[in-house]
Design an enzyme around this catalytic site. Structure first.
Site, PDB file in Angstrom:
ATOM      1  N   GLY A 102      12.650 -28.510  43.195  1.00 16.36           N
ATOM      2  CA  GLY A 102      13.825 -29.198  42.668  1.00 16.36           C
ATOM      3  C   GLY A 102      15.138 -28.587  43.142  1.00 16.36           C
ATOM      4  O   GLY A 102      16.057 -29.271  43.577  1.00 16.36           O
ATOM      5  N   GLU A 130      15.807 -35.310  29.503  1.00 18.05           N
ATOM      6  CA  GLU A 130      17.228 -35.633  29.617  1.00 18.05           C
ATOM      7  C   GLU A 130      17.427 -36.855  30.512  1.00 18.05           C
ATOM      8  O   GLU A 130      18.161 -37.798  30.183  1.00 18.05           O
ATOM      9  CB  GLU A 130      18.002 -34.447  30.227  1.00 18.05           C
ATOM     10  CG  GLU A 130      18.081 -33.213  29.355  1.00 18.05           C
ATOM     11  CD  GLU A 130      16.885 -32.273  29.504  1.00 18.05           C
ATOM     12  OE1 GLU A 130      15.826 -32.709  30.025  1.00 18.05           O
ATOM     13  OE2 GLU A 130      16.994 -31.106  29.074  1.00 18.05           O
ATOM     14  N   LYS A 156      12.274 -35.545  40.208  1.00 17.50           N
ATOM     15  CA  LYS A 156      11.062 -35.303  40.982  1.00 17.50           C
ATOM     16  C   LYS A 156       9.833 -35.707  40.171  1.00 17.50           C
ATOM     17  O   LYS A 156       8.944 -36.374  40.667  1.00 17.50           O
ATOM     18  CB  LYS A 156      11.015 -33.816  41.372  1.00 17.50           C
ATOM     19  CG  LYS A 156       9.853 -33.460  42.249  1.00 17.50           C
ATOM     20  CD  LYS A 156       9.881 -31.987  42.627  1.00 17.50           C
ATOM     21  CE  LYS A 156       8.526 -31.584  43.206  1.00 17.50           C
ATOM     22  NZ  LYS A 156       8.417 -30.150  43.443  1.00 17.50           N
ATOM     23  N   HIS A 205      42.999 -14.888  36.144  1.00 15.35           N
ATOM     24  CA  HIS A 205      43.816 -14.917  34.934  1.00 15.35           C
ATOM     25  C   HIS A 205      42.947 -15.043  33.684  1.00 15.35           C
ATOM     26  O   HIS A 205      43.418 -15.484  32.633  1.00 15.35           O
ATOM     27  CB  HIS A 205      44.832 -16.067  35.031  1.00 15.35           C
ATOM     28  CG  HIS A 205      45.726 -15.886  36.223  1.00 15.35           C
ATOM     29  ND1 HIS A 205      46.877 -15.133  36.160  1.00 15.35           N
ATOM     30  CD2 HIS A 205      45.593 -16.285  37.508  1.00 15.35           C
ATOM     31  CE1 HIS A 205      47.434 -15.115  37.369  1.00 15.35           C
ATOM     32  NE2 HIS A 205      46.676 -15.794  38.208  1.00 15.35           N
ATOM     33  N   GLU A 219      16.642 -19.439  38.690  1.00 15.37           N
ATOM     34  CA  GLU A 219      15.369 -20.140  38.463  1.00 15.37           C
ATOM     35  C   GLU A 219      14.333 -19.675  39.483  1.00 15.37           C
ATOM     36  O   GLU A 219      13.130 -19.687  39.216  1.00 15.37           O
ATOM     37  CB  GLU A 219      15.562 -21.673  38.540  1.00 15.37           C
ATOM     38  CG  GLU A 219      14.402 -22.439  37.927  1.00 15.37           C
ATOM     39  CD  GLU A 219      14.701 -23.918  37.718  1.00 15.37           C
ATOM     40  OE1 GLU A 219      14.869 -24.346  36.561  1.00 15.37           O
ATOM     41  OE2 GLU A 219      14.740 -24.657  38.721  1.00 15.37           O
TER      42      GLU A 219
HETATM   43  O1  F6P Z   1      13.343 -27.649  33.848  1.00 13.23           O
HETATM   44  C1  F6P Z   1      13.611 -27.170  35.108  1.00 13.23           C
HETATM   45  C2  F6P Z   1      13.425 -28.223  36.148  1.00 13.23           C
HETATM   46  O2  F6P Z   1      12.077 -28.460  36.316  1.00 13.23           O
HETATM   47  C3  F6P Z   1      14.075 -27.818  37.458  1.00 13.23           C
HETATM   48  O3  F6P Z   1      13.280 -27.007  38.202  1.00 13.23           O
HETATM   49  C4  F6P Z   1      14.353 -29.143  38.054  1.00 13.23           C
HETATM   50  O4  F6P Z   1      15.312 -29.075  39.071  1.00 13.23           O
HETATM   51  C5  F6P Z   1      14.831 -29.921  36.848  1.00 13.23           C
HETATM   52  O5  F6P Z   1      14.049 -29.436  35.793  1.00 13.23           O
HETATM   53  C6  F6P Z   1      14.722 -31.402  36.952  1.00 13.23           C
HETATM   54  O6  F6P Z   1      13.415 -31.811  37.193  1.00 13.23           O
HETATM   55  P1  F6P Z   1      13.081 -33.277  37.667  1.00 13.23           P
HETATM   56  O7  F6P Z   1      13.738 -33.494  39.003  1.00 13.23           O
HETATM   57  O8  F6P Z   1      11.602 -33.361  37.741  1.00 13.23           O
HETATM   58  O9  F6P Z   1      13.646 -34.241  36.660  1.00 13.23           O
END
Ligand code: F6P
Length: 544
Positions: A265, A210, A204, A382, A351
């Site tokens: 998100g 990451e 978003k 289990h 969240e």
């Molecule tokens: O760090 C949390 C968060 O902002 C979530 O709310 C969101 O779903 C995720 O990171 C990924 O964010 P983005 O879609 O902006 O990469």
């Protein structure tokens, strides 16, 4: 408002104190009509909450609490597109994403033209890939799709994609990469042919560390293997609310699919973030998923609270958390296809409502979201079910199962369902000392019996609900996810917090940025705390 000071809250507290704790075993014995009275059904979903520790007077008291929290008003405000996400100054309109026509929410604030146009573009894009007409840089058809995203840009489509994998396009591979750890992306790249691979960068914000690092690595791999940076145009698309950043990354504007600031998100599965899923299952099945969710939206808006699945589910959660003192909630799908549902729900619930400050900025007067955890139920039996049965902790459980299977091996489904129903019954009813003694007396002498007896008693009274689906198809799954989404909203309203922001995840990100340079540069570690310095020193030693 301080909800704990409300008349309804006090009435519930008085009810809890005055009704002597009755064991679920006794509640069932007293009322043969209990299962039927404490169940609801809607669109192929049976919601049986008769094994919760409530009696016929509890639910009306809880619905009064929803009224006193002005749930109807908040619901109207959400559906009207008001900026109820106050700390981010945003509307909350993911319900628009399930609709098939506008105007919505209102003539002067109609988001539907953008929503429908984007959905149409997604469908055309998905169909081109599914038909083999989408060609890579070298002219070969796209055969693998990799969704690079994290959190809400990963969990929803991955969860549904796995749940509905029986209807996945047979010639396409759809993969999900979220983790910074190269151990996820590197082995996947080894299996892929760059000439036939498409990367969807789902973010978003288009800034998430990451996702951006994984996307950059994928880009480098592609360009290195195809020998031309121009190849990026054929092999990347973006799903984002920041199209300009995607274009800057090198993605063609016509391969950028928008979402909007009014889609949180963790509620974005229904938006362009669902593109990988749509490619896998096809636009028709995706439309069924949306239709199922929209049916739940209508049910939520129009059904009296006593018969309203999300409201009842939310109120039971409030009862367990705030009046019985539960601190966690286990999600136990008896369905391999719902493998990712617990982790999806962890984000959705924790969240959203994992907060201790109200929407008014004041500390909450009561506990909010419990810890959501879970695992495939049959595997969990289990592993950790021992604690649920005899650990002495109150752990309300959500059992989820589908009656019909997409993989009907002889005998499997019957055994699976039997285990699911057996566990909720065993947790609720337990085994008394007398029952255990009479069982043991058949084989043991008195001394051995006395020794073993305490270990063979099951206290029971562990509350659970069971969500039984006729089958796990797109429509029912859409309704199930929307059910939990609205449950989260209702609870947020009652606790008086904003379910749609997530400031708590920011601090860790900022600290990571300050630590990153110190991983390789010892001089930069000096101002950090001594524990972090020690971890960095160890890392530097072994990196070297
Ligand atoms: O760090 C949390 C968060 O902002 C979530 O709310 C969101 O779903 C995720 O990171 C990924 O964010 P983005 O879609 O902006 O990469």
């Amino acid at each position: 408002m301080n909800i704990t000071a409300s008349t309804a809250w006090k009435a519930i507290e008085a009810h809890r104190l005055s009704s002597s704790p009755v064991h679920l075993r006794e509640m069932f014995a007293r009322d043969p009509g209990r299962a039927n009275a404490l169940s609801l059904s809607f669109d192929g979903i049976l919601f049986d909450f008769s094994k919760q520790r409530i009696d016929s007077t509890t639910l009306p008291l809880l619905t009064a609490l929803a009224r006193e929290a002005r749930l109807a008003e908040w619901t109207d405000r959400m559906f009207a597109g008001e900026r109820i996400n106050a700390s981010e100054d945003r509307a909350v309109l993911h319900v628009a994403l399930r609709r098939s026509a506008g105007p919505f929410p209102a003539g002067n604030l109609d988001v539907m033209s953008e929503v429908l146009a984007t959905r149409q573009r997604m469908a055309a894009f998905a169909d081109t890939i599914r038909s083999g007409n989408a060609l890579g840089f070298t002219g070969m058809p796209i055969r693998n799709v990799v969704n690079i995203g994290i959190g809400g840009s990963d969990l929803g489509p991955k969860m549904v994609g796995y749940a509905l994998r029986s209807m996945s396009h047979p010639a396409l591979g759809v993969h999900y990469v979220s983790n910074l750890d190269g151990a996820q992306l590197a082995p996947l790249l080894q299996t892929l042919d760059p000439r036939t691979t498409l990367f969807l960068v789902a973010s978003k914000t288009f800034t998430t560390q990451e996702t951006m690092l994984n996307a950059q690595t994928a880009r480098d791999w592609l360009v290195a293997n195809l020998g031309d940076a121009a190849a990026v145009a054929n092999h990347f698309a973006a799903l984002t609310a920041k199209p300009e950043r995607a274009v800057e990354f090198g993605i063609r504007p016509d391969a950028v699919f928008p979402l909007w600031d009014w889609v949180g998100g963790r509620f974005s599965l229904w938006s362009a973030v669902g593109l990988a899923l749509m490619i896998a299952i096809g636009p028709h099945a995706f439309a069924d998923l949306l239709a199922g969710a929209q049916r739940m939206d209508e049910h939520f808006r129009s059904t009296p609270y006593e018969r309203n699945l999300p409201v009842v589910m939310a109120l039971i959660g409030i009862w367990n958390t705030n009046f019985l003192g539960a601190t966690s909630n286990a999600v136990l799908p008896y369905n391999e296809s719902l493998k990712y549902f617990p982790s999806f729900l962890q984000q959705l619930e924790m969240e959203s409502n994992g907060k201790s400050v109200g929407i008014d900025g004041q500390p909450l007067a009561c506990a909010a979201n419990p810890i959501v955890w879970g695992e495939l139920g049959n595997n969990g039996q289990h592993a950790f079910f021992q604690l649920l049965h005899q650990g002495g902790r109150l752990v309300p459980c959500d059992f989820i199962a589908a009656v019909r299977s997409d993989y009907p091996l002889p005998g499997h489904q019957e055994a699976l369902l039997a285990n699911c129903f057996a566990q909720s019954a065993a947790l609720a009813f337990g085994k008394t000392v007398d029952e255990a003694r009479s069982e043991l007396s058949r084989t043991l002498q008195p001394a051995a019996l006395a020794e073993l007896l305490p270990h063979k008693v099951f206290p029971g009274n562990q509350p659970s609900s069971t969500l039984l689906l006729s089958r796990l198809d797109p429509h029912t799954l859409g309704a199930l996810v929307a059910l939990y989404e609205h449950k989260v909203f209702v609870q947020g309203v009652i606790w008086g917090l904003n379910s749609f922001d997530q400031w708590g995840v920011e601090l860790g990100k900022a600290v990571a940025n300050s630590i990153l340079p110190a991983i390789t540069n010892a001089a930069l570690a000096e101002k950090l705390d001594v524990s972090t310095q020690q971890l960095l020193a160890f890392s530097r030693q072994h990196l070297a």
